[in-house]
Design an enzyme around this catalytic site. Structure first.
Site, short mmCIF file in Angstrom:
data_model
loop_
_atom_site.label_atom_id
_atom_site.label_comp_id
_atom_site.label_asym_id
_atom_site.label_seq_id
_atom_site.Cartn_x
_atom_site.Cartn_y
_atom_site.Cartn_z
N VAL A 159 13.54 1.25 -1.39
CA VAL A 159 14.63 2.19 -1.73
C VAL A 159 14.97 2.17 -3.20
CG1 VAL A 159 17.05 2.80 -1.32
CG2 VAL A 159 15.61 2.11 0.59
N LYS A 182 6.83 2.71 1.83
CA LYS A 182 7.88 3.45 2.55
C LYS A 182 7.37 4.12 3.82
CE LYS A 182 8.58 5.32 -1.52
NZ LYS A 182 8.22 4.23 -2.45
N LEU A 220 16.36 -2.98 -7.46
CA LEU A 220 17.81 -2.95 -7.32
C LEU A 220 18.26 -3.49 -5.95
CD1 LEU A 220 18.87 0.53 -8.77
CD2 LEU A 220 18.97 -1.70 -9.87
N ASP A 248 8.87 11.36 -1.58
CA ASP A 248 9.13 9.95 -1.85
C ASP A 248 10.64 9.68 -1.77
OD1 ASP A 248 8.14 7.29 -2.73
OD2 ASP A 248 9.41 7.70 -4.47
N THR A 271 0.83 -1.19 0.00
CA THR A 271 0.00 0.00 0.00
C THR A 271 0.87 1.25 0.00
OG1 THR A 271 -0.09 0.27 2.41
CG2 THR A 271 -1.65 -1.28 1.42
N GLY A 287 2.32 4.27 -14.67
CA GLY A 287 2.39 3.66 -13.35
C GLY A 287 3.71 3.90 -12.64
N GLU A 343 3.72 7.52 -7.71
CA GLU A 343 2.83 7.06 -6.66
C GLU A 343 1.39 7.39 -7.06
OE1 GLU A 343 3.71 5.48 -3.75
OE2 GLU A 343 5.77 5.44 -4.47
N LYS A 402 12.93 7.55 1.02
CA LYS A 402 13.94 6.56 0.64
C LYS A 402 15.29 6.89 1.27
CE LYS A 402 11.91 5.42 -3.88
NZ LYS A 402 12.10 5.46 -5.34
N ALA A 458 13.47 -0.13 -5.66
CA ALA A 458 12.56 -1.00 -6.42
C ALA A 458 13.19 -2.38 -6.54
CB ALA A 458 12.22 -0.39 -7.77
#
Length: 854
Positions: free
Chosen positions: A634, A604, A638, A703, A581, A689, A692, A707, A636
């Site tokens: 942080v 996050k 990676l 965002d 979510t 997409g 957010e 992170k 995705a």
């Protein structure tokens, strides 16, 4: 004839898929089987709530409950796809039962009186309707079956103030009504939980009473065995919500199982074994949803075995009531008067302890009864209290009982010492102690908050985790709950399905999705959704925006409530809550951890809470031996946090971290460099997409700030979000809660961004949104960087993290790759899930041995 009795619990008949499986088990055993069925899971509570609402005059609540009762059964009937004739019969029966419910509740509402007899009559329809549905579905499968009402074969009488089965009458009735059906190769189907009282009224047998119904029926028909089909693999060494490495017990003696049931093991009714004892009928607890598991066998021929302690159990929400006073010493009858007064008031005591000096007596009973018990005893000892022969009668609340159970405890020296030593090492205070003369059980009263630690310590002390593994031979399994079913959730669901064969064949993993929850509803399958079902759910949500056919909107509290009722009572091997979510879910995550669930986040916000709350999250996980993993928060997909963990495990010191942490902003700036208007680039990112749900979270810099804060905290920095210096990409005056309006407002910035890009180009630089962490300082903002640097060469949604460490001081370590998009984010989550299923349950700030690094 070698007869069996099968009993199916509420979850085992709680959905169309469950009923199909249950009927399949009956089909394999037919015709030499009699069946007892419970009401569908949640229906008994629904009916009790309707009765309570009627008593307080709440007609609306009663109507809502009646609608839910009817809809719940109608939905299952529709999904089972009956023939037209049988479908019509079932719908008539559901309607008749619903109208009868409304009629009885209306009488209660008018009179504002709810007797025990009326409440039992209301509740009984849950089991009766479930049994009627079960018989009809067996007929649909061409298996001959007949409904036998429990009130015609289960008779009770009053003994010592409570109801007790009349074995003689039950056997006579079964001989008359049940045996002839079995002789004609017809399967009897009996509703559990109910029977006939001494005055001919409908009575109930208490919570879990269908177990009692099944063992009573087995005795009455002379069955060779009883199988209780439930949603678990069997009885366990401890509650897996408190002890994640709990194991299924292969077998137990009747007495061991009775002790566990009495002291809180909800898998079994406390009195279920009693009808079996003198007939030595073995009982087995098995999983409806996984018949490959042998379950737990309970019988009289079970030996103590090599483990002196077999299992642990706990009863929460208790109170310790004490009677203390010097005037009690040597005075006969104090104990008799104490428990006589309690018995007269209807209180049952779970544990009793008395000091050798006779100066105090204490006992444990349910916390809800404490106040009344204290009053009863204060009245009984009014003279002694007034003359100071007894100093005080008091109750200490928020207590719990922990029981250590095993046949092998008898005659084995040192069990009590080991028990108290294990608790002492965890600094757990034992308030009271009791041990029976049989030495089968040691029970201690402790504070409720200490129960998880106590069970974990005792489980470790007696090495109960060395028993056979839980669900799969290799034990590499996780039961997943997806919280949030937006684009990332649906992508994750499809990845789970598409890669499931590879997980099983190459890694020996079983990742089962057992629940999906979002604002449109909660869908649960205790066995795990079949692949095609999970994909169908994703398709439905994508097409309609809803998980369920009925329209409703849930908030987080309502979702948590459904999870408590339908999901968290179910033991699972390695449960994992996956937070997908963008909500403030910290309280729900804490509760999940407290109930024994690992946590994986793509969200996050719970990690960007105040430092004290962040610490609390990981302290609960550490205390329970659970994992909180959050790679996708942080970078995705990676391996940013994984790289950081490896650096720290190798003893390297991280000096600074910098980079581009937003694939969304990276995509937008790349498009603007190519000549696309800023507002149009934002709109495209939203459509794809990458942003957010609220694009302000990206463009405000919050965002990236979250992170950066998460990354800094993983490094051991103690900072809050207010400590991060953030530069937004838009002024506050252009903000708007509606994403469409917001993106339209951004058109006012198109010329400004085009100008900034041109200025940077003339200096052979490019615009990048950079986060920098050095020491306790975090800065997030737009920078013009040389186009020849690694950050300057980034394009599109790629992220880049640069670690400068003691060993990588001159040539920093660079991690680059896709940083936005639902597929890569879902893949990052999936990597965390695989790590948990394979037992790599560590937090990036911890070494492999679990020690926290500062």
């Amino acid at each position: 004839m070698s007869l069996q009795v099968f009993k199916f619990g509420g979850t085992s008949v709680g959905s169309s898929e469950a009923i199909r499986l249950a009927v399949g088990h009956v089909a394999e055993a037919a015709p030499d089987v009699a069946v007892v069925v419970s009401a569908m899971s949640g229906v008994t509570d629904l009916l009790l709530s309707a009765a309570a609402a009627a008593k307080r005059g709440d007609a609306k609540w009663v109507r809502d409950a009646a609608r839910q009762f009817r809809a719940r059964h109608a939905d299952v009937v529709r999904e089972l796809a009956f023939s037209r004739r049988r479908l019509g019969d079932l719908r008539k029966e559901i309607l008749r039962s619903t109208r009868e419910l409304e009629s009885v509740c209306e009488s209660v509402r008018v009179l504002r009186e709810l007797t025990a007899r009326t409440e039992d009559a209301i509740v009984a329809r849950g089991e009766r309707l479930s049994a009627f549905l079960f018989v009809t579905f067996l007929a649909e499968r061409r298996i001959r079956a007949a409904y036998v009402d429990a009130t015609e074969i289960v008779f009770t009488e009053r003994r010592l103030g409570s109801l007790w089965p009349s074995f003689q009458r039950c056997e006579a009735a079964a001989k008359k009504l049940v045996r002839p059906l079995l002789d004609r190769r017809i399967v009897p189907i009996v509703p559990g939980f109910i029977g006939t009282g001494p005055d001919g009224e409908v009575v109930t047998l208490g919570r879990g009473g269908s177990d009692f119904s099944a063992t009573l029926l087995a005795r009455s028909i002379g069955a060779r065995s009883v199988t209780l089909w439930k949603e678990v693999d069997g009885l366990m060494t401890a509650d897996p919500r408190s002890v994640p490495d709990a194991r299924v017990l292969a077998e137990l003696h009747y007495r061991e199982a009775a002790e566990l049931a009495y002291y809180g093991a909800k898998v079994l009714h406390p009195r279920a074994m009693i009808p079996l004892l003198d007939r030595a009928i073995p009982l087995r607890v098995r999983n409806t949803f996984d018949a490959t598991q042998p379950g737990t066998r309970i019988a009289a021929d079970v030996k103590a075995g090599s483990y002196p302690v077999k299992a642990l159990t706990a009863v929460p929400h208790q109170a310790l009531v004490s009677i203390e006073g010097g005037g009690m010493m040597g005075v006969p009858g104090i104990a008799g008067r104490t428990f006589g007064a309690l018995a007269a008031a209807g209180h049952s005591v779970a544990m009793i302890s008395q000091s050798s000096s006779e100066a105090s007596i204490c006992f444990v009973l349910p916390e809800a009864e404490a106040a009344r018990a204290v009053q009863v005893l204060s009245d009984a000892f009014e003279f002694e209290l007034r003359h100071r022969l007894i100093d005080v009668v008091r109750a200490e609340r928020d207590m719990a009982l922990v029981a250590v159970v095993g046949l092998g405890m008898r005659g084995t020296p040192g069990i009590a010492s080991r028990t108290f030593g294990a608790l002492a090492r965890e600094s757990i205070n034992v308030v009271a102690i009791a041990q029976g003369s049989s030495e089968l059980n040691i029970t201690v009263a402790i504070h409720g908050k200490d129960v998880p630690r106590a069970l974990t310590a005792l489980h470790r002390e007696y090495q109960l985790d060395r028993r056979s593994a839980l669900a799969t031979p290799r034990g590499r399994e996780a039961a997943l709950t997806l919280l949030g079913f937006g684009q990332i959730g649906r992508a994750l669901a499809r990845q789970l399905v598409s890669q499931s064969r590879w997980f099983r064949s190459d890694l020996g993993l079983e990742l089962r999705c057992v629940a999906v929850a979002d604002r449109s509803g909660v869908k649960v399958d205790e066995k795990g959704f079949a692949g095609r079902t999970l994909v169908a759910l994703a398709d439905r949500k994508e097409r309609t925006g809803r998980l369920l056919s009925r329209r409703r909107t849930l908030d987080l509290d309502a979702i948590a409530g459904e999870m408590r009722e339908r999901l968290w009572p179910l033991p699972s091997n390695r449960p994992v809550l996956v937070d997908l979510t963008a909500e403030e879910t910290l309280p729900l995550l804490l509760e999940a951890l407290d109930r024994g669930s690992h946590v994986v986040l793509a969200n996050k916000k719970p990690l960007a809470v105040p430092q004290r709350d962040f610490d609390a999250l990981f302290e609960v996980a550490r205390r329970r031996g659970l994992s909180v993993r959050y790679e996708a928060t942080v970078g995705a997909g990676l391996p940013v946090l994984d790289t950081l963990a490896k650096l720290r495990e190798a003893g390297d010191q991280v000096l600074s971290v910098s980079g581009c942490l937003s694939g969304t902003i990276g995509y937008i700036l790349t498009e603007v460099e190519a000549g696309v208007a800023f507002s149009r680039a934002v709109r495209e990112a939203h459509t794809l997409g990458y942003t957010e749900p609220d694009p302000r979270d990206d463009l405000s810099g919050m965002d990236v700030a979250r992170k950066a804060l998460i990354l800094a905290r993983t490094l051991g920095r103690r900072l809050d979000l207010d400590d991060v210096h953030v530069e937004a990409l838009f002024p506050k005056r252009l903000s708007h809660a509606d994403p469409e309006r917001f993106m339209m407002n951004l058109e006012k910035l198109d010329a400004e961004f085009a100008g900034r890009v041109e200025t940077a180009k003339r200096a052979k630089k490019v615009l990048r949104y950079v986060a920098r962490i050095r020491g306790n300082a975090i800065r997030v903002g737009l920078e013009a960087v040389p186009e020849t640097t690694p950050i300057g060469r980034l394009r599109g949604t790629d992220n880049q993290i640069v670690f400068q460490t003691q060993r990588y001081r001159v040539h920093p370590l660079v991690v680059t790759g896709p940083g936005a998009g639902v597929e890569v984010t879902a893949a990052g989550v999936l990597n965390d899930l695989v790590a948990i299923a394979m037992g790599e349950a560590r937090h990036p700030t911890e070494s492999r041995n679990g020690a926290r690094r500062g």
